[in-house]
Scaffold this motif. Sequence first.
Motif, mmCIF file in Angstrom:
data_model
loop_
_atom_site.group_PDB
_atom_site.id
_atom_site.type_symbol
_atom_site.label_atom_id
_atom_site.label_comp_id
_atom_site.label_asym_id
_atom_site.label_seq_id
_atom_site.Cartn_x
_atom_site.Cartn_y
_atom_site.Cartn_z
ATOM 1 N N ARG A 192 41.080 37.828 33.881
ATOM 2 C CA ARG A 192 39.650 37.556 33.847
ATOM 3 C C ARG A 192 39.482 36.406 33.232
ATOM 4 O O ARG A 192 40.046 35.789 32.405
ATOM 5 N N ASP A 212 32.490 41.733 42.518
ATOM 6 C CA ASP A 212 32.592 42.949 43.227
ATOM 7 C C ASP A 212 32.610 42.900 44.726
ATOM 8 O O ASP A 212 31.552 42.919 45.060
ATOM 9 N N GLY A 266 34.131 38.447 47.268
ATOM 10 C CA GLY A 266 34.476 39.256 46.359
ATOM 11 C C GLY A 266 36.110 39.095 46.084
ATOM 12 O O GLY A 266 36.641 38.557 46.867
ATOM 13 N N SER A 293 39.766 44.369 43.314
ATOM 14 C CA SER A 293 39.323 45.147 41.860
ATOM 15 C C SER A 293 40.708 45.449 41.288
ATOM 16 O O SER A 293 40.367 46.068 39.864
ATOM 17 N N THR A 340 40.930 48.660 36.385
ATOM 18 C CA THR A 340 40.207 48.460 37.287
ATOM 19 C C THR A 340 38.924 47.591 37.174
ATOM 20 O O THR A 340 38.222 47.786 36.124
ATOM 21 N N ARG A 341 38.726 46.749 38.100
ATOM 22 C CA ARG A 341 37.558 45.431 37.970
ATOM 23 C C ARG A 341 37.760 44.970 36.483
ATOM 24 O O ARG A 341 36.842 45.110 35.570
ATOM 25 N N TRP A 398 36.998 42.156 35.265
ATOM 26 C CA TRP A 398 35.903 41.276 34.933
ATOM 27 C C TRP A 398 34.862 41.951 34.269
ATOM 28 O O TRP A 398 34.280 41.237 33.291
ATOM 29 N N VAL A 399 34.783 43.215 34.339
ATOM 30 C CA VAL A 399 33.646 43.962 33.645
ATOM 31 C C VAL A 399 34.004 43.769 32.026
ATOM 32 O O VAL A 399 35.048 44.163 31.534
ATOM 33 N N GLY A 447 37.742 46.064 31.340
ATOM 34 C CA GLY A 447 37.376 46.330 32.748
ATOM 35 C C GLY A 447 36.813 47.767 32.930
ATOM 36 O O GLY A 447 36.154 48.084 31.682
ATOM 37 N N SER A 448 36.077 48.137 34.078
ATOM 38 C CA SER A 448 35.428 49.606 34.113
ATOM 39 C C SER A 448 36.127 50.715 33.551
ATOM 40 O O SER A 448 35.532 51.696 33.374
#
Length: 946
Positions: A416, A425, A459, A462, A506-507, A509-510, A528-529
């Motif tokens: 990230r 997303d 996007g 993820s 997962t994801r 960038w969160v 992440g998430s």
Amino acid sequence: MRKTTLLLIFSMFVSSLWAQDQTGQISGIVTDAETGEPLFNAGVTIIGTYFGEITPFSGAYTFQNVPPGDYSIKVQLLGYGTKQINGVTLAAGEKKVLNIELSPSTEALQTVTVVGQKAQVDLETAGSEITIRKEDIDQMNVRDVQEVVAMQAGVTKTQDGLQIRGARVYETEYIVDGISAQDPLAGTGFGVNVSSSSIQSIDVITGGAGAEFGGGSSGVINTKIREAGEKFEISGRVQTDHLFDPNAATSFNTDIAEINVGFPIPGTNKKLTLFTSGTVNLTDEYFPNQANQLHSSLFTNNTDTWAPRQTNSWTNTIKLAWKVRPGTKITFTNQHSLNINQNTRTLQVVGFDAILTPGYQYNRSNNLDNATTYTHHSNLTAINLNQLLSKQWGLNVSLGRLFTNLRADANGRPFRTATVDQILDEDNIITYPVDVFNPGDPSGIYYVRPGNGLVNNGGISSTWHDHYAEEYTLRAKANWIPESEVHRVSMGLETVFNEYQWVDVTRPWVGAPIVINDTLTSPSISIGSSNDIWKVNPVRGGLFVEDKITYKGIIASIGLRMNFWAPGKFADDAVNNPNAPVIDQVREDYQNKTFGLFGMRWKARLLPRINVSFPVTANNVLYFNYGHSMRLPHPRFMYAGLDPVYQDRSFLSFLGNPDLDPEVNVSYEVGYKSSINKNLAITVAAYNNNRFDYIVSRSVIVEDQTGRPVTKTMYINQDYAKVVGVEVGAQYRIGKHFRTFGNVSYQVARGKSNSARESSLQIAQNGEVALTREQYLAWDRPWNVNLGIVFAPDSTWKPWNVNLSGFEAFFQFGYSSGYRYTPQKQVGVNDLGRPEYEILTDQYLQKSATPWITSDMKLSYTVFTNRAKGSGLTFSLEVRNLLDWKNAQIINPITGTAYQYGDDVPNTWRDPRPQYNGPLETGVDPRNPARYLAPRQVLYGIGFRF
């Protein structure tokens, strides 16, 4: 099983008709090849019969009343190795004299010298086992170990990998030069690729594996790497499918190249040899869309060089062999492979992922530059010592290191960035232009037409994943043959020290710092998430002993293996830490079911093995085997979420169970082998595999570090499966130029659930009564047929005075049942007139989709420069999927085949027809090109050998 028994009796009766009432005699003298002296105490047997003798001081042997037929004679004597003479033909009433010379051997206890053509069936093996040698592989259009093995009885190839006798892909034990070659974390089966040109032989054991094997619960694939000869040899080939028209339907922009070099090291008197091989396979697959360029974040420099196509495979092999002195040999092997692609099947956590989903990222096909790219980098090193200690004792020691690393990311993008100034997303970015569904609605309520459901509109993927597995292996095996040679005892140990690291986010960038207008917000420590992060050091191994008893044609192997394993300090600390998210029952069971040793908690399991074979008539052998085998659970099921620092607090996050037991297979097999004559052989086998302690998932509530209750998904041992099947195989050879092989398998695989997730869903829907129901398993494919034809004439065969020497042809045909699916029925129509369907839950997985039909052809012609050495140039034409058959791998449960435009589809699928493309449509357009396997492909090649 009753039908199978009748079939065996009928087969034995038919084969006995080949024998005549009048018998013959085989006699001779066994002598020393160097001195000519008779050899005392040599064992002489006619393989596949009860005929066996020990020679007296005169070295003479005599077998009376031998039925006419074709036989293999085996002679063995300590200090002289074993000599097997194939193709000995005895006519009715004939008295054949066969004098046999044995040469002193100090190489190894098991040295076997074969005279004559290869036997069509091994009548001495009490199990389902076949050996494929380099000479056989060279005549086939195969590229790696998997393609060779897929042609054998009981083996089914899917997009997940290889399945042996109804087991899951990860349950097979893969060995390369004595060392495990399987990535224990990827879940795909293979970890290190081995090209076909680097193979000396492959042993495929689908039933009756010996006690020395203990890493898999379905079968064993044991690969031996080539060694160089005493002369310099170089060979290679190039293949392409776009020689004439790169836009042809039969072209996938594929290029294949390989180079093989072998030679004795100068100055070593040919005692030290080197073989090295390199292969590259680049292709864009058969899909219409590709990424502009794949990138791998594992390589900071020159990454584009390693990934110019959509799928990129590189392998390198090095093998040094040193004959130190008579009776001592050391080999060094390094097998290296690199794969870069966008196939999601590169990483599959077995028992949890959807089974039937192909690896093509269709939902991201609008822009595959933003899709998930996988880099699988593997390196295996093996050092083997074969030492003859005396005439009766031998020792084999293997030291090995396996390192595999798998990285998955958004096509090489960093984990990230420090600045997040856009929406990443892919599911939350609207695809333009937007099409309104009902612009003329008088109510003024407008809906956006759902489109095709594809993403990659700015996007990125993820998925971010990185794992590595480093394994150090020590194997030692001692062999002992007493003077009587009735017993052959082997014993040994295996220890594997592991280091596994797993990072799954997962994801990602969160939680990243966000810089907007040069203003830095407070950094976030979230990862992440959701995430799963751990590093562990488990240990596993085994002790085994086996006695092979041979007496007058009866061969019995009795073995016992004890597997032991320690989950490691990471798991021990989690169980002992009262603040760790481990439920109390797991803590108690872990302490009660393990024992302490060397500062760790250990488990152990005994695995008995029994194999028996005996002749019922000459060249007709009946065999039986019984055995226990096991497979340790995927490490993620044991360690997920246990790290006290990296805690995933998302809803239904995963929680490992360090008390998990291995998945166990208890197998029974009865079989029959018949060598009707030296050119025709048949085999029949029936098996029953009972598989216990499959992993299932359950929801549990634990407290996090703040004392807040959190619901997590945990794994336990509970599921059961049963696989029964019958296999029939045949091999037929016409002279030296023409041979065929074929096998037919029928099996039924039933169990209580297909995956850990499915089991949990069944209980949620139907309660605990779901645990008592048996159903077809999704990977059950009852019928599997393989046929192969090899035509390889030499200069001695000239039909119509035409010299066909140098021409070779190979044809392969395969048939297998289609995937199982649950049918649906129409129950009405919606407001737009689209048919509505419901699942027939009482017919769960009871239907089979359209079958798979495969057909391959390879034609080659060699222009010899030195016929005696086999040197020359070879021109080849290879056609894959010769019949251009459409094999469906995404099944529409309404039609039982792949989707065709205009077909009705389930309500959970998007219907692409304009009249039904309303606001309620969800999912992805069903016209995924991966719904079929690859169409016809034509490759042109040129090779050389000098």
